[in-house]
Design a protein around this motif. Structure first.
Motif, short mmCIF file in Angstrom:
data_model
loop_
_atom_site.label_atom_id
_atom_site.label_comp_id
_atom_site.label_asym_id
_atom_site.label_seq_id
_atom_site.Cartn_x
_atom_site.Cartn_y
_atom_site.Cartn_z
N ALA A 253 63.96 -6.48 58.04
CA ALA A 253 63.33 -7.10 59.22
C ALA A 253 61.95 -7.65 58.91
N ASN A 254 61.54 -7.65 57.61
CA ASN A 254 60.24 -8.17 57.20
C ASN A 254 59.07 -7.39 57.81
N ARG A 255 59.28 -6.09 58.00
CA ARG A 255 58.21 -5.22 58.48
C ARG A 255 57.84 -4.27 57.33
N SER A 256 57.39 -4.88 56.25
CA SER A 256 57.15 -4.15 55.01
C SER A 256 56.07 -3.09 55.15
N GLN A 257 55.02 -3.38 55.92
CA GLN A 257 53.93 -2.42 56.07
C GLN A 257 54.42 -1.11 56.66
N GLN A 258 55.27 -1.21 57.68
CA GLN A 258 55.82 -0.01 58.30
C GLN A 258 56.77 0.70 57.35
N ALA A 259 57.53 -0.07 56.56
CA ALA A 259 58.43 0.54 55.58
C ALA A 259 57.65 1.34 54.55
N VAL A 260 56.53 0.77 54.06
CA VAL A 260 55.68 1.48 53.10
C VAL A 260 55.14 2.76 53.72
N HIS A 261 54.69 2.67 54.97
CA HIS A 261 54.14 3.85 55.66
C HIS A 261 55.20 4.95 55.77
N ASN A 262 56.43 4.58 56.15
CA ASN A 262 57.48 5.58 56.32
C ASN A 262 57.88 6.24 55.00
N LEU A 263 57.96 5.43 53.94
CA LEU A 263 58.33 5.98 52.63
C LEU A 263 57.26 6.94 52.11
N ASN A 264 56.00 6.57 52.27
CA ASN A 264 54.92 7.46 51.83
C ASN A 264 54.83 8.70 52.71
N ARG A 265 55.20 8.56 53.97
CA ARG A 265 55.23 9.73 54.86
C ARG A 265 56.28 10.72 54.39
N VAL A 266 57.44 10.20 53.97
CA VAL A 266 58.50 11.07 53.44
C VAL A 266 58.00 11.81 52.21
N ALA A 267 57.30 11.09 51.33
CA ALA A 267 56.78 11.71 50.11
C ALA A 267 55.79 12.83 50.44
N ARG A 268 54.95 12.60 51.45
CA ARG A 268 53.98 13.63 51.83
C ARG A 268 54.67 14.87 52.41
N ILE A 269 55.70 14.64 53.23
CA ILE A 269 56.43 15.76 53.82
C ILE A 269 57.11 16.59 52.75
N ASN A 270 57.62 15.91 51.72
CA ASN A 270 58.30 16.60 50.62
C ASN A 270 57.33 17.18 49.61
N GLY A 271 56.01 16.98 49.83
CA GLY A 271 55.02 17.56 48.93
C GLY A 271 54.90 16.86 47.60
N ASP A 272 55.29 15.57 47.54
CA ASP A 272 55.24 14.81 46.29
C ASP A 272 53.83 14.21 46.13
N LYS A 273 52.86 15.06 45.83
CA LYS A 273 51.48 14.60 45.72
C LYS A 273 51.20 13.85 44.42
N ASP A 274 51.99 14.14 43.39
CA ASP A 274 51.74 13.52 42.10
C ASP A 274 52.53 12.23 41.90
N GLY A 275 53.43 11.91 42.85
CA GLY A 275 54.25 10.72 42.70
C GLY A 275 53.45 9.45 42.93
N ILE A 276 53.99 8.33 42.45
CA ILE A 276 53.34 7.04 42.65
C ILE A 276 53.62 6.54 44.05
N PRO A 277 52.59 6.28 44.86
CA PRO A 277 52.83 5.82 46.23
C PRO A 277 53.47 4.44 46.25
N VAL A 278 54.29 4.22 47.28
CA VAL A 278 54.93 2.91 47.46
C VAL A 278 53.89 1.92 47.96
N THR A 279 53.92 0.72 47.42
CA THR A 279 52.97 -0.33 47.82
C THR A 279 53.72 -1.56 48.28
N LEU A 280 52.98 -2.47 48.91
CA LEU A 280 53.59 -3.72 49.38
C LEU A 280 54.13 -4.54 48.22
#
Length: 510
Positions: A253-280
């Motif tokens: 749907a071309n809402r990439s900013q929200q997609a990035v936010h959701n993916l990084n939110r998942v990583a935080r919930i799973n405790g993936d602090k050392d992983g590479i964050p998703v970017t635009l």
């Protein structure tokens, strides 16, 4: 897309996956209670027409819909509304006793259920397309709130017509929530865990058949029963607010900013602090495609525009239609065994549970197509075999009926998983909505087939046994989605259809 692999490394029991599946599965426990509620809220209590005469020795007319107006000639007249007397020993109140839906008004009981099913049919078509245009999460929330409000309203309906309106709207909300709930869960679930999660949610739907008779046994007043099974949806609405929107849909749907936010939110919930964050920048390659944006008008016609999509839609529709067609036919005809309606609902639910486990194993290790085909063909054979069972062997007939219904229910769960994986993201919920519409159409046609008993007593069973066998074969010609990633566009679907024969030949040669 490459970003799909981000979730594949996660365990099913990671914090995010556990919370997501749990939250989206809890409301499914109450779906069957709404679908089957009228078994109890519209139960017909023993009744008779109050006579103008009060002598104790006076017997009631043989026609329970009439009363005496003369003792000399034994002349009778039709009972007027308000003159009915009901035995409320078992049910303290039902919509039958509320609005005198007996005798010449008996057809209105079936009308109420038909109107509810019409709402389910409308919900499958409307909310499937809307979810592809506006997102899965917002539609789920709207449907939960609609179910809560309309279900509660039905409990306080002063007139039968208003009650039917509320039930229609409840049916729309229930169907819209169910199809989008299952779709959103699959889009957030790692590939290898989809069969397990799909059948787990299907099991939640089955558990509702066990919850309903338990609650109905305790609450015998239809107002309070309707209320008790509708108010929890307000809580479900609040609970699901935590669930994030599908990142697959957001990217398309071309809402990439929200997609990035959701993916990084998942990583935080799973405790993936050392992983590479998703970017635009990681999403640039995903949004540059030639497919129409989801904000454009998506209609059911898009399911038939291209050859592969057309074949998929037709064969899947046959599968959904036959499953529901036979499932509801067996459910409606269960009263012929003369058993308790409370006990029957519990037995149905308990028999389906182990079959759901079997369908999980088959979907995960054998394949989706084969599992659906087997779970359609086997009940078809069992139904045809029941024709040879003598009428006095009611226990054997009941066994074959319950087993057939259990297989058909499991085929519907497998079909949910397969349909979700087969349709592309841009049309996923539209496709699920359309096939669900065909499923509800089967439920509508089933009672009409039962009327063929007037021509030949065995004819309905012949039809109900033949249809799933015939519809269970074409599904084998569709692509297998076992261990396959979800596709996003129609072009990818067409390419998969073109490449499938080549890939099959390579596997055979290798």
């Amino acid at each position: 897309m490459a970003l799909k692999d981000l979730l594949e490394k996660e365990s099913l029991f990671s914090p995010f996956q556990s919370l997501l599946v749990s939250i989206l599965s809890v409301p499914l426990l109450f779906v069957a209670t709404q679908n089957l509620m009228q078994i109890f809220t519209a139960a017909v209590p023993p009744h008779h027409c109050q006579s103008n005469f009060t002598w104790e020795h006076l017997s009631e007319p043989k026609d329970s819909c009439k009363r005496y107006i003369s003792l000399l000639t034994n002349e009778t007249e039709p009972c007027n509304s308000g003159d009915w007397k009901y035995d409320l020993t078992t049910y303290t109140s039902t919509i039958i006793s509320e609005w005198d839906l007996v005798c010449e008004r008996e057809w209105m009981k079936e009308l109420a259920q038909s109107i509810y099913m019409a709402g389910v049919l409308a919900g499958a078509m409307v909310y499937g397309s809307l979810a592809d245009r506006f997102g899965r999460r917002v539609i789920i929330l709207c449907c939960l709130l609609q179910t809560a409000l309309m279900g509660t309203g039905a409990a306080f309906a002063p007139y039968f017509s208003i009650y039917c309106f509320f039930r229609f709207m409840t049916g729309m909300g229930i169907c819209g929530f169910t199809i989008n709930d299952l779709g959103l869960t699959m889009e957030w679930t790692p590939l290898r865990y989809r069969p397990t999660v799909s059948v787990f949610q299907g099991t939640c739907l089955t558990v509702g058949q066990i919850i309903l008779p338990g609650v109905a046994y305790v609450i015998r007043d239809w107002h309070w029963l309707q209320l008790a099974l509708s108010v929890p949806y307000f809580f479900f609405f609040i609970l699901v607010c935590w669930v994030p929107e599908s990142f697959l849909w957001l990217v398309i749907a071309n809402r990439s900013q929200q997609a990035v936010h959701n993916l990084n939110r998942v990583a935080r919930i799973n405790g993936d602090k050392d992983g590479i964050p998703v970017t635009l920048e990681m999403l640039k390659g995903e949004t540059n495609n030639n497919s129409p944006a989801l904000t454009s008008r998506i209609t059911p016609i898009d399911l038939f525009r291209t050859p592969a999509m057309r074949t998929m839609t037709i064969f899947l529709s046959m599968t959904w239609f036959s499953s529901s067609f036979c499932f509801f036919a067996l459910a409606m005809d269960i009263q012929k065994f003369g058993t308790s309606i409370y006990l029957v609902q519990v037995v149905f639910g308990c028999v389906e549970l182990p079959l759901r486990v079997l369908s999980t194993l088959m979907s995960a290790y054998v394949g989706r197509r084969f599992a659906i085909s087997i779970f359609l063909i086997v009940p078809g054979i069992l139904i045809l075999c029941s024709l040879a069972v003598p009428k006095d062997l009611l226990l054997l007939q009941l066994f074959l009926t319950v087993l057939s219904k259990g297989f058909l229910g499991s085929s519907i769960v497998c079909a949910y998983l397969y349909t979700t994986e087969l349709f592309p993201t841009v049309l996923r919920q539209t496709g699920i909505g359309f096939t669900n519409m065909m499923m509800r159409l089967g439920a509508v046609i089933a009672p009409l087939v039962m009327m063929t008993k007037a021509y030949a007593p065995f004819l309905p069973l012949v039809i109900f046994g033949t249809v799933p066998i015939v519809c269970g074969l074409p599904i084998l010609w569709l692509p297998e989605t076992l261990n396959s990633s979800l596709l996003d566009t129609v072009d990818e679907v067409e390419a998969r259809s073109t490449d499938a024969p080549i890939q099959a030949w390579r596997r055979n040669v290798g």
